[in-house]
Design a protein around this motif. Structure first.
Motif, PDB file in Angstrom:
ATOM      1  N   GLN A 247       0.841  -1.209   0.000  1.00 21.24           N
ATOM      2  CA  GLN A 247       0.000   0.000   0.000  1.00 21.24           C
ATOM      3  C   GLN A 247       0.872   1.254   0.000  1.00 21.24           C
ATOM      4  O   GLN A 247       0.640   2.198  -0.762  1.00 21.24           O
ATOM      5  CB  GLN A 247      -0.910  -0.029   1.236  1.00 21.24           C
ATOM      6  CG  GLN A 247      -1.712   1.241   1.482  1.00 21.24           C
ATOM      7  CD  GLN A 247      -2.770   1.466   0.406  1.00 21.24           C
ATOM      8  OE1 GLN A 247      -3.299   0.495  -0.148  1.00 21.24           O
ATOM      9  NE2 GLN A 247      -3.056   2.729   0.087  1.00 21.24           N
ATOM     10  N   GLU A 248       1.900   1.243   0.841  1.00 22.62           N
ATOM     11  CA  GLU A 248       2.835   2.385   0.851  1.00 22.62           C
ATOM     12  C   GLU A 248       3.561   2.499  -0.489  1.00 22.62           C
ATOM     13  O   GLU A 248       3.780   3.606  -0.988  1.00 22.62           O
ATOM     14  CB  GLU A 248       3.863   2.225   1.980  1.00 22.62           C
ATOM     15  CG  GLU A 248       3.311   2.423   3.362  1.00 22.62           C
ATOM     16  CD  GLU A 248       4.391   2.204   4.417  1.00 22.62           C
ATOM     17  OE1 GLU A 248       4.670   1.028   4.734  1.00 22.62           O
ATOM     18  OE2 GLU A 248       4.972   3.188   4.891  1.00 22.62           O
ATOM     19  N   ALA A 249       3.942   1.357  -1.048  1.00 18.74           N
ATOM     20  CA  ALA A 249       4.622   1.386  -2.352  1.00 18.74           C
ATOM     21  C   ALA A 249       3.721   2.029  -3.406  1.00 18.74           C
ATOM     22  O   ALA A 249       4.176   2.834  -4.232  1.00 18.74           O
ATOM     23  CB  ALA A 249       5.010  -0.033  -2.778  1.00 18.74           C
ATOM     24  N   ALA A 250       2.426   1.696  -3.345  1.00 18.24           N
ATOM     25  CA  ALA A 250       1.478   2.276  -4.309  1.00 18.24           C
ATOM     26  C   ALA A 250       1.348   3.780  -4.105  1.00 18.24           C
ATOM     27  O   ALA A 250       1.264   4.557  -5.063  1.00 18.24           O
ATOM     28  CB  ALA A 250       0.116   1.583  -4.168  1.00 18.24           C
ATOM     29  N   GLU A 251       1.358   4.202  -2.840  1.00 16.59           N
ATOM     30  CA  GLU A 251       1.262   5.645  -2.548  1.00 16.59           C
ATOM     31  C   GLU A 251       2.517   6.389  -3.020  1.00 16.59           C
ATOM     32  O   GLU A 251       2.431   7.498  -3.559  1.00 16.59           O
ATOM     33  CB  GLU A 251       1.047   5.858  -1.037  1.00 16.59           C
ATOM     34  CG  GLU A 251      -0.346   5.450  -0.584  1.00 16.59           C
ATOM     35  CD  GLU A 251      -0.473   5.276   0.930  1.00 16.59           C
ATOM     36  OE1 GLU A 251      -1.525   4.773   1.365  1.00 16.59           O
ATOM     37  OE2 GLU A 251       0.478   5.625   1.668  1.00 16.59           O
ATOM     38  N   LEU A 252       3.672   5.755  -2.841  1.00 16.00           N
ATOM     39  CA  LEU A 252       4.921   6.371  -3.331  1.00 16.00           C
ATOM     40  C   LEU A 252       4.901   6.463  -4.857  1.00 16.00           C
ATOM     41  O   LEU A 252       5.318   7.470  -5.451  1.00 16.00           O
ATOM     42  CB  LEU A 252       6.136   5.561  -2.884  1.00 16.00           C
ATOM     43  CG  LEU A 252       6.463   5.513  -1.399  1.00 16.00           C
ATOM     44  CD1 LEU A 252       7.753   4.723  -1.164  1.00 16.00           C
ATOM     45  CD2 LEU A 252       6.598   6.904  -0.795  1.00 16.00           C
ATOM     46  N   LYS A 253       4.408   5.399  -5.504  1.00 18.31           N
ATOM     47  CA  LYS A 253       4.361   5.416  -6.973  1.00 18.31           C
ATOM     48  C   LYS A 253       3.423   6.507  -7.481  1.00 18.31           C
ATOM     49  O   LYS A 253       3.718   7.180  -8.472  1.00 18.31           O
ATOM     50  CB  LYS A 253       3.914   4.046  -7.512  1.00 18.31           C
ATOM     51  CG  LYS A 253       5.026   3.018  -7.518  1.00 18.31           C
ATOM     52  CD  LYS A 253       4.561   1.684  -8.059  1.00 18.31           C
ATOM     53  CE  LYS A 253       4.336   1.734  -9.566  1.00 18.31           C
ATOM     54  NZ  LYS A 253       4.019   0.392 -10.102  1.00 18.31           N
ATOM     55  N   ALA A 254       2.317   6.690  -6.772  1.00 22.44           N
ATOM     56  CA  ALA A 254       1.383   7.747  -7.169  1.00 22.44           C
ATOM     57  C   ALA A 254       2.036   9.121  -7.012  1.00 22.44           C
ATOM     58  O   ALA A 254       1.886  10.007  -7.875  1.00 22.44           O
ATOM     59  CB  ALA A 254       0.102   7.658  -6.329  1.00 22.44           C
TER      60      ALA A 254
END
Ligand code: FE2
Length: 299
Positions: free
Chosen positions: A30-37
């Motif tokens: 989830q954090e990885a997805a937020e960083l990618k966004a």
């Protein structure tokens, strides 16, 4: 899973022995997805019509750089193109501008709220505390995209060459936002080289302020053989710790998948008795490097 407790004794032994350490599941998908966004928002914000066409070139070419944009990027958010994104006439040959960017840096940890929250917090402080840092300062944060097909290789180097302190102290914290594989350009390390090869050169601002150059501070060392490196493929959510003196590199991305990572470095600050030279390429003239420990604890 690493928590605010920091690294285990076994992990510390491994880092001391090898000069690098992969910590799987350090952060959530989830954090990885937020960083990618957040990374995608940075890419979206780039205006090609006004942007300096600065390519990020590693290796000795970097020593010849005469590039105010690069030298001024230590306390800003700047973007740098892939070498292969241009043809011989300097025209962009990649149709999607987002796929033409090699990296964005070097003060995301200070200026982008998502990367600031991810970089300066108790979880990271616990890691640095377990590495016995007394006054860790965060600097040189970067998004490195290693774009599909054109993502360039990074030749072998030691991070303290670029982020020198006296005595050396740099540690890289490298976060896989996506799976990093042999195909899309994962990291490779020369295990134990941090104990056998000193920091023997530094990249400095030239005295005439015309770009940068390398200066020798010890006997030059020939590039170690390729066969001595080990690959370190990791899954999204992994933290890789990189000792400032360990030799490491990464390959070209010939695959169809990107390899987005976020990274920053910590150095020991002046409260730990380390000196950051005024001729290091990266400078932050208007504010000190970001403290990781709360002020109250540093006093
Ligand atoms: Fe590096």
């Amino acid at each position: 899973m690493t928590t605010t407790l920091g690294l285990s004794d076994k992990q510390l032994e491994q880092f001391d022995r090898d000069g690098f350490l992969a910590v799987p599941d350090f952060f959530s998908l989830q954090e990885a997805a937020e960083l990618k966004a957040a990374a995608a928002r940075q890419l979206d914000a780039i205006d090609l019509s006004t942007h300096p066409k600065t390519r990020f070139v590693t290796g000795d070419d970097q020593g010849k750089k005469n590039d105010e944009y690069f030298l001024g990027s230590g306390d800003k958010v700047c973007s740098f193109f892939e070498v292969d994104a241009f043809d011989a006439e300097g025209r962009l040959v990649v149709d999607d501008k987002a796929r033409a960017i090699n990296k964005i840096g070097h003060a995301l940890h200070d200026l982008d709220p998502v990367f600031k929250a991810f970089s300066v917090n108790d979880r990271i402080a616990a890691v640095m505390r377990s590495l016995s840092f007394k006054d860790p300062r965060v600097l040189q944060s970067m998004l490195i995209f290693k774009q599909p097909k054109i993502g360039g290789e990074v030749p072998p180097h030691q991070d303290s060459t670029f982020l020198y302190t006296d005595p050396p102290s740099a540690v890289g914290l490298w976060f896989a936002m996506e799976d990093c594989t042999l195909e899309n350009g994962c990291m490779w390390f020369l295990p134990g080289s941090h104990k056998t090869i000193p920091i023997w050169k530094r990249m400095v601002r030239r005295a005439d302020n015309m770009g940068t150059e390398f200066i020798h501070i010890d006997t030059p060392v020939a590039d170690p053989p390729e066969s001595a490196y080990v690959s370190v493929p990791v899954s999204a959510g992994t933290l890789v710790l990189i000792h400032g003196a360990v030799y490491h590199k990464s390959g070209h991305n010939y695959s169809a998948k990107s390899r987005w990572i976020y990274t920053f470095h910590c150095i020991e600050g002046d409260e730990a008795g380390h000196v950051y030279p005024a001729n290091n390429w990266l400078q932050s003239p208007n504010k000190p490097f970001t403290k990781l420990y709360p002020v109250a604890q540093a006093q």
